[in-house]
Design a protein around this motif. Sequence first.
Motif, PDB file in Angstrom:
ATOM      1  N   TYR A  35      -5.845   4.064  -4.779  1.00 31.08           N
ATOM      2  CA  TYR A  35      -7.131   5.537  -4.734  1.00 31.08           C
ATOM      3  C   TYR A  35      -6.527   6.724  -5.225  1.00 31.08           C
ATOM      4  O   TYR A  35      -5.122   6.625  -4.358  1.00 31.08           O
ATOM      5  CB  TYR A  35      -7.923   5.303  -3.618  1.00 31.08           C
ATOM      6  N   LEU A  88      -4.028  13.387  -4.185  1.00 27.96           N
ATOM      7  CA  LEU A  88      -3.604  13.072  -3.197  1.00 27.96           C
ATOM      8  C   LEU A  88      -3.734  11.480  -3.552  1.00 27.96           C
ATOM      9  O   LEU A  88      -4.581  10.938  -3.745  1.00 27.96           O
ATOM     10  CB  LEU A  88      -4.388  12.760  -1.666  1.00 27.96           C
ATOM     11  N   PHE A  90      -4.069   7.249  -2.236  1.00 31.88           N
ATOM     12  CA  PHE A  90      -3.951   6.549  -1.415  1.00 31.88           C
ATOM     13  C   PHE A  90      -3.196   4.872  -1.567  1.00 31.88           C
ATOM     14  O   PHE A  90      -3.943   5.013  -2.605  1.00 31.88           O
ATOM     15  CB  PHE A  90      -5.422   6.734  -0.426  1.00 31.88           C
ATOM     16  N   GLY A 109      -3.590   4.212   4.352  1.00 29.14           N
ATOM     17  CA  GLY A 109      -1.834   4.830   4.747  1.00 29.14           C
ATOM     18  C   GLY A 109      -2.734   6.440   4.619  1.00 29.14           C
ATOM     19  O   GLY A 109      -3.539   6.648   4.374  1.00 29.14           O
TER      20      GLY A 109
ATOM     21  N   GLY B  43      -4.681   9.679   6.658  1.00 31.51           N
ATOM     22  CA  GLY B  43      -5.148   8.600   5.833  1.00 31.51           C
ATOM     23  C   GLY B  43      -6.865   9.047   6.104  1.00 31.51           C
ATOM     24  O   GLY B  43      -7.341   9.410   7.283  1.00 31.51           O
ATOM     25  N   LEU B  44      -7.666   7.789   5.988  1.00 26.28           N
ATOM     26  CA  LEU B  44      -8.653   7.157   5.710  1.00 26.28           C
ATOM     27  C   LEU B  44      -8.977   6.512   7.447  1.00 26.28           C
ATOM     28  O   LEU B  44      -7.901   5.182   7.045  1.00 26.28           O
ATOM     29  CB  LEU B  44      -9.082   6.660   4.866  1.00 26.28           C
TER      30      LEU B  44
END
Lengths: 117, 116
Positions: A35, A88, A90, A109, B43-44
């Motif tokens: 992502y 960013l 991911f 992550g 992060g998520l």
Amino acid sequence: DSGVTQTPKHLITATGQRVTLRCSPRSGDLSVYWYQQSLDQGLQFLIQYYNGEERAKGNILERFSAQQFPDLHSELNLSSLELGDSALYFCASSPGRSISSYNSPLHFGNGTRLTVT
Amino acid sequence: AQSVTQPDIHITVSEGASLELRCNYSYGATPYLFWYVQSPGQGLQLLLKYFSGDTLVQGIKGFEAEFKRSQSSFNLRKPSVHWSDAAEYFCAVGVGGQGGSEKLVFGKGTKLTVNP
């Protein structure tokens, strides 16, 4: 700790260059998702790999490519970088080929922050 | 096209107050729904998920969410907010793709500020 490892944490590079982002999924997870998170676009799905094969494609530019290796880690390659690629990035992983396979959500992550100057 | 709307870009609450973050989705089939939280530089992290069954789901850190099919909503709630809850919250829906694959479509996020 999600168990998903991304390296490097930060990357600064110049326009026109090429970079590689790396992701190690959680132990046992066969799917890797990439992502991109930017201020204007939010979180955008790029691509998914399952057990080494491309499974789904999202808004991934032709200048970007990815692969998943036999040990299940994945790399996202970004080339001919532009200022707008600063974001960013991911990586997320899950056990099955789809979210519904094991009713398992994606585990993310901490991301790689890419700055293109 | 599938979409997720989080109408509130930024919400400020006082510590100890209740919280509700709104999420509406647009998706034809039965959705898989998620709430994630992102702290600065992190992060998520998954807060909770809905796949089927009971429409009120409990998550980590004292959060809960209720799936309302008639309203296409999946609002996140917490009865008493702590200062450590300050973060950005993302609602996501799992949507079907080609060959049975699925992806998460995220909302734009709601940034939560907690005042002491």
